[in-house]
Design an enzyme around this catalytic site. Structure first.
Site, short mmCIF file in Angstrom:
data_model
loop_
_atom_site.label_atom_id
_atom_site.label_comp_id
_atom_site.label_asym_id
_atom_site.label_seq_id
_atom_site.Cartn_x
_atom_site.Cartn_y
_atom_site.Cartn_z
CD GLU A 1 -94.07 74.93 -60.91
OE1 GLU A 1 -95.09 74.29 -61.20
OE2 GLU A 1 -93.35 75.47 -61.78
CB ALA B 1 -86.44 75.15 -60.81
CD GLU C 1 -92.76 78.72 -64.56
OE1 GLU C 1 -91.78 78.14 -64.02
OE2 GLU C 1 -93.36 79.66 -64.03
N GLY D 1 -90.64 74.68 -64.25
CA GLY D 1 -89.87 75.62 -65.06
C GLY D 1 -89.75 75.15 -66.50
N1 T1G Z 1 -84.54 68.90 -59.62
C1 T1G Z 1 -83.53 68.12 -59.18
N2 T1G Z 1 -83.50 66.77 -59.26
C2 T1G Z 1 -84.59 66.18 -59.81
C3 T1G Z 1 -85.69 66.93 -60.29
C4 T1G Z 1 -85.63 68.35 -60.19
N3 T1G Z 1 -86.60 69.12 -60.63
N4 T1G Z 1 -86.60 66.04 -60.78
C5 T1G Z 1 -86.08 64.81 -60.61
N5 T1G Z 1 -84.89 64.88 -60.03
C6 T1G Z 1 -84.00 63.77 -59.71
C7 T1G Z 1 -84.62 62.84 -58.69
O1 T1G Z 1 -84.33 63.31 -57.37
C8 T1G Z 1 -83.92 61.53 -59.00
O2 T1G Z 1 -82.61 61.61 -58.44
C9 T1G Z 1 -83.75 61.57 -60.53
O3 T1G Z 1 -83.87 62.96 -60.88
C10 T1G Z 1 -84.83 60.79 -61.24
O4 T1G Z 1 -86.09 61.27 -60.75
C11 T1G Z 1 -89.19 77.77 -61.57
C12 T1G Z 1 -89.78 76.69 -59.14
C13 T1G Z 1 -89.38 64.28 -63.89
C14 T1G Z 1 -91.48 62.96 -63.56
O5 T1G Z 1 -91.51 69.16 -59.55
O6 T1G Z 1 -91.72 64.78 -61.11
O7 T1G Z 1 -89.68 74.26 -61.62
O8 T1G Z 1 -82.80 59.62 -56.93
O9 T1G Z 1 -86.75 59.11 -59.70
O10 T1G Z 1 -89.71 58.52 -61.71
O11 T1G Z 1 -91.52 77.68 -61.54
O12 T1G Z 1 -88.57 63.28 -61.29
O13 T1G Z 1 -81.78 59.38 -59.19
O14 T1G Z 1 -80.56 60.66 -57.39
O15 T1G Z 1 -88.41 61.00 -59.99
O16 T1G Z 1 -88.66 58.95 -64.02
C15 T1G Z 1 -90.85 71.53 -60.74
C16 T1G Z 1 -90.03 66.84 -60.24
C17 T1G Z 1 -89.70 71.99 -59.93
C18 T1G Z 1 -90.64 67.79 -61.27
C19 T1G Z 1 -89.23 61.84 -63.52
N6 T1G Z 1 -90.62 70.21 -61.28
N7 T1G Z 1 -89.60 65.60 -60.83
O17 T1G Z 1 -89.74 60.81 -62.71
O18 T1G Z 1 -87.54 59.73 -62.00
S1 T1G Z 1 -89.99 73.58 -59.20
C20 T1G Z 1 -90.96 69.11 -60.61
C21 T1G Z 1 -90.50 64.64 -61.18
C22 T1G Z 1 -89.99 74.63 -60.52
C23 T1G Z 1 -90.37 76.86 -61.52
C24 T1G Z 1 -90.45 76.03 -60.26
C25 T1G Z 1 -89.93 63.34 -61.65
C26 T1G Z 1 -90.02 63.13 -63.17
P1 T1G Z 1 -81.89 60.22 -57.96
P2 T1G Z 1 -87.26 60.23 -60.50
P3 T1G Z 1 -88.95 59.41 -62.63
#
Ligand code: T1G
Length: 678
Positions: free
Chosen positions: A125, A63, A105, A102
């Site tokens: 999450e 998400a 999912e 997500g």
């Molecule tokens: N939402 C918004 N921005 C995100 C994002 C996300 N999910 N993931 C990464 N970014 C932005 C991050 O802030 C950075 O921004 C840029 O992307 C590069 O990220 C419904 C409720 C995918 C492994 O927890 O683990 O889904 O600094 O520096 O090292 O059930 O990003 O460039 O401006 O980390 O290559 C669940 C979180 C959400 C994954 C890539 N998903 N992200 O790593 O790049 S909750 C997560 C990561 C959810 C559902 C629930 C990592 C990555 P900027 P980065 P990276």
């Protein structure tokens, strides 16, 4: 605005493609585009199968976290996924990169999942203080069972495509460079067959056969999840998949998710997610600053720190030349490094080949000349400004021009060290935390003259070696140790005023720290830096050393330790403290746990405010990153500065006043203004 989702027909297969950099987060536009595309596929007779894939570096990575905490905007993900799963036409997820949260999912709601070998899948999450909120906790256990689902949902760590295939989460591993074509072929092969829907499966058959499975798993995670709300909720949600109908289970998941989303822990952990990424950015250095290539690193000193520091580079495949003053010290140091790697291999976290590969990149030497062609040299010698200035003077003469010279000092003046060279622009601090090959924090100390490209290079390099870096200015103790000294001052004062030292430790343990200051002292060794003269006793510490209470290694320090290193408070130590207090005329009194907590933590927040006011940290969230990664500040509170905002800066100001402790102008001003630092 064009939708980030487009569709392309390949014969009778509709390919739904997301192009939403940087990570194809499932923001509102993506969800709306997905919904439209699925409706289009279902209504078009000519379409007999669907493939869902993403452009860019990864399949949906979850998400859009930036939407959290704001009023929800439809369509919501669960409904979109339900509509997709209800299709009678096979829908195939084509996965590359990291299908997370997500994103995973979405894949679970597809009828099939194919992935390239390098892909990873996960439900992280819990690392945001949440649980999956789009039926992931209900579909996954129906697909893979409870035993395989629990580590994914409760631990939050991704697994490889191969492992995912092994547990039944991925149906086929396809070509690394032919994902779309292979996914289309796979989809075509499923046309005309009844579509398998994860939601229709029976969950946790293994959990039914083995009802203790959930309690055993919870017990196995006890230490890691202590204090966190989300992991327990995650276990409950997975359990519900096996005891409730799918609809009831989804409802249960939604209740747990909503409760967590509105809690302080998730707000804190979402804060930390962005704080960690922000820390790597230097506000006044352009992001496209050219970097200095780092092909070879030199390390001065093969002791605990030098060896640990070297391992970070060796494990990242960067050759290291390590220098010591004599062969014995050099052999001891390199032997310890090998032993550390072999222990890691014994735990299955490295192969024997990887150990040899890492050690094969190490060049031990006794001669400074062998450092001449290093691009970066890190000094980790005795913490004395004179010794460091001498070392930097030597390095300046030997190491090629344009190379970076870094000190691992934990509090000395980097400007003074830089002035011992003709290249102050290439000098900065790289303060690692012991054990340097394990602790994630790296304080990068920016000298007055440190060049932008040097700083940008080291910040980028920190990510390469798996560290979380934060920039500090030059001040005693930089960010972390400077704030730690304020906590230590109060801890020492409290036990002189009547608080039992074990109560002080308990307050920090209850708050969520891995240990308190007196436990830390025993672990590190009370006798570090002791003058070794038992007749000279001017402090509690010297009194303990005088009677051989050196800490855990001696079986006794502040605490007495049994063979299993279980600690017991000592009456002898209590008496030593009481005698000291009497000598100083301190009246012992009952001190509440609230007072102990406020006096330990509030002065740290105050010092953090001073660090910000002096420009020694770029932003308050950097201070949170330092304390969470370097000192075990509990992640679920977001770090000292976020936690202070959560309880109220005015509460901190009032508490400091109540205990007669100083309040910085900046803290007072922030408390009176927005109640926030950044
Ligand atoms: N939402 C918004 N921005 C995100 C994002 C996300 N999910 N993931 C990464 N970014 C932005 C991050 O802030 C950075 O921004 C840029 O992307 C590069 O990220 C419904 C409720 C995918 C492994 O927890 O683990 O889904 O600094 O520096 O090292 O059930 O990003 O460039 O401006 O980390 O290559 C669940 C979180 C959400 C994954 C890539 N998903 N992200 O790593 O790049 S909750 C997560 C990561 C959810 C559902 C629930 C990592 C990555 P900027 P980065 P990276």
């Amino acid at each position: 605005m064009t939708s980030p989702i487009r569709t392309e027909r390949r014969d009778n297969v509709l390919v739904v493609i997301s192009d939403n950099p940087p990570v194809n987060a499932l923001g509102q536009a993506v969800r709306a585009g997905l919904k439209d595309a699925i409706e289009k596929a279902l209504s078009d007779e000519a379409v007999e199968a669907v493939v869902i894939r993403c452009d860019g570096r990864t399949f949906f990575a979850g998400a859009d976290i930036t939407e959290f905490g704001k009023p929800p905007v439809g369509p919501n993900l669960p409904e979109t996924l339900d509509a997709m799963e209800a299709s009678d036409k096979p829908v195939v997820a084509a996965i590359h990169g990291t299908a997370l949260g997500g994103g995973c999912e979405v894949a679970l709601a597809c009828h099939y999942r194919v992935a390239v070998p390098s892909a990873k899948l996960g439900l992280p999450e819990v690392k945001l203080g949440l649980i999956p909120g789009a039926a992931g906790t209900q579909r996954l256990p129906r697909l893979v069972g409870a035993e395989a689902a629990l580590p994914l949902v409760v631990g939050g760590n991704p697994i490889s495509a191969k492992k995912a295939q092994g547990i039944g989460l991925v149906d086929e591993i396809v070509g690394e460079d032919s994902l779309e074509a292979d996914a289309i072929a796979f989809a075509k092969s499923k046309i005309g067959q009844p579509v398998p829907r994860a939601s229709e499966g029976t969950a946790n058959e293994d959990g039914v056969r083995d009802p203790d499975l959930f309690d055993r798993f919870r017990a196995s995670q006890a230490r890691k999840i202590r204090g966190f709300d989300a992991p327990n909720a995650a276990i409950e949600a997975v359990k519900a998949a096996g005891t409730m109908s799918y609809a009831e289970g989804v409802k249960k998941e939604r209740e747990l998710f909503t409760e967590l989303m509105s809690g302080t822990q998730s707000a804190a952990m979402r804060h930390y997610f962005f704080a960690e990424r922000a820390a790597n950015k230097i506000d006044d250095v352009p992001r496209d600053t050219p970097l200095i290539p780092i092909r070879k690193v030199g390390v001065i000193g093969a002791g605990t720190m030098g060896g640990g520091i070297s391992m970070n580079f060796l494990s990242a495949g960067i050759p290291v030349t390590i220098l010591e003053m004599n062969q014995d010290a050099l052999d001891r140091g390199t032997g310890t490094m090998r032993k550390n790697y072999e222990n890691t291999a014994k735990k299955g976290r490295m192969t024997a080949d990887q150990v040899e590969q890492a050690m094969g990149l190490l060049t031990p030497t006794l001669s400074y000349d062998e450092l001449a062609d290093c691009d970066l040299v890190i000094e980790a010698v005795y913490e004395s400004i004179d010794v460091k200035k001498e070392v930097f003077g030597k390095l300046d003469k030997v190491v090629k021009q344009g190379a970076i010279l870094a000190s691992n000092t934990s509090y000395l003046d980097m400007n003074e060290i830089a002035a011992a060279t003709q290249r102050p622009g290439y000098v900065l601090g790289m303060h690692f935390f012991s054990p340097a090959n394990i602790m994630k924090l790296l304080e990068v100390v920016r000298g007055e003259k440190t060049r932008d490209d040097v700083l940008a290079t080291v910040m980028k390099l920190s990510k390469t070696i798996g560290k979380v870096a934060a920039v500090s200015g030059v001040c005693p103790g930089f960010i972390g140790n400077r704030m730690l000294s304020k906590r230590q001052e109060q801890a020492n004062a409290l036990i002189m005023e009547g608080a039992n030292y074990w109560e002080v430790d308990e307050v920090l343990l209850d708050f969520g720290f891995p240990m308190g200051p007196f436990q830390m002292g025993d672990l590190a060794g009370i006798d570090i830096g002791w003058h070794r003269d038992p007749s000279k006793v001017a402090t509690v510490r010297e009194a303990l050393c005088a009677v051989g209470r050196f800490g855990q290694k001696a079986g006794k320090g502040y605490y007495d330790y049994d063979e299993a290193r279980q600690r017991t408070p000592s009456n002898e130590v209590k008496q030593i403290i009481a005698d000291f207090a009497a000598k100083e005329g301190k009246e012992h009194r009952e001190i509440s746990k609230d007072e102990i907590r406020e006096r330990l933590l509030y002065p740290m927040v105050n010092e953090g405010a001073k660090i910000l006011e002096e420009g020694m940290a770029q932003r308050a969230s950097d201070i949170d990153v330092v304390w969470i990664n370097g000192y075990g500040w509990p992640l679920y509170t977001g770090g000292p500065m976020f936690w202070a905002q959560t309880i109220g800066l005015d509460t901190v100001v009032e508490g400091l006043g109540k205990h007669g402790l100083p309040v910085s102008n900046y803290l007072r001003e922030r408390a009176a203004d927005s109640g926030k630092f950044d």
